[in-house]
Design an enzyme around this catalytic site. Structure first.
Site, short mmCIF file in Angstrom:
data_model
loop_
_atom_site.label_atom_id
_atom_site.label_comp_id
_atom_site.label_asym_id
_atom_site.label_seq_id
_atom_site.Cartn_x
_atom_site.Cartn_y
_atom_site.Cartn_z
N GLY A 47 1.67 -0.30 -10.52
CA GLY A 47 1.88 -1.74 -10.67
C GLY A 47 2.02 -2.41 -9.33
O GLY A 47 2.88 -3.27 -9.15
N HIS A 48 1.14 -2.03 -8.40
CA HIS A 48 1.17 -2.64 -7.06
C HIS A 48 -0.14 -2.34 -6.33
O HIS A 48 -0.97 -1.56 -6.81
CB HIS A 48 2.35 -2.11 -6.24
CG HIS A 48 2.32 -0.63 -6.01
ND1 HIS A 48 3.00 0.24 -6.84
CD2 HIS A 48 1.71 0.12 -5.08
CE1 HIS A 48 2.79 1.47 -6.41
NE2 HIS A 48 2.01 1.43 -5.35
N ALA A 49 -0.29 -2.95 -5.18
CA ALA A 49 -1.41 -2.68 -4.26
C ALA A 49 -0.80 -2.45 -2.89
O ALA A 49 0.38 -2.75 -2.66
CB ALA A 49 -2.38 -3.86 -4.23
#
Length: 133
Positions: A47-49
């Site tokens: 749930g991130h980059a």
């Protein structure tokens, strides 16, 4: 660079198989190794980059789905072979879902943990991609 599956060398033997990840397998120097396990049913990870970090994910045991978004398109890759890894470059949103019972996700990272490297909100990720175009 786009996400891609990379075959990990596999040495087959009647006593069991062996796979080796060496410097030729992943296109970056590994600075951090961690793994996800005992993930409860229905839980999601990721749930991130990342702004700078690259990752290489391997399903050491079991299976899970990796949802990727490059700012324009979403794709899903199922990892379920310990001799295959997913290279995720910088600037790609990732979510890991649908862990099977007993799944273990190995992650090789190009950088040590640095909170400032994370983009944790999807809307911020999309804004960052629009600013780069």
């Amino acid at each position: 660079m786009t996400p891609k599956l990379i075959q990990i060398p596999k040495i087959e033997d009647r006593r069991g198989n062996l796979s080796v990840i060496e410097k030729e397998t992943v296109p970056f120097e590994v600075k951090r190794v961690y793994y996800l396990y005992d993930v409860p049913a229905g839980a999601e990870r990721g749930g991130h980059a990342h702004k700078n970090l690259k990752q290489f994910l391997v399903a050491l045991s079991g299976s899970f789905d990796v949802f990727l978004h490059d700012g324009k398109q979403e794709s899903k890759i199922t990892l379920n072979k310990p001799y295959e890894g997913l290279l995720i470059p910088t600037g790609v949103w990732r979510e890991i879902k649908n862990f099977s019972s007993g799944a273990v996700c190995l992650v090789l990272a190009s950088e040590v943990f640095e909170e400032g490297d994370y983009i944790r909100e999807f809307d911020d990720f999309l804004k960052s991609k629009n600013n780069c175009v």
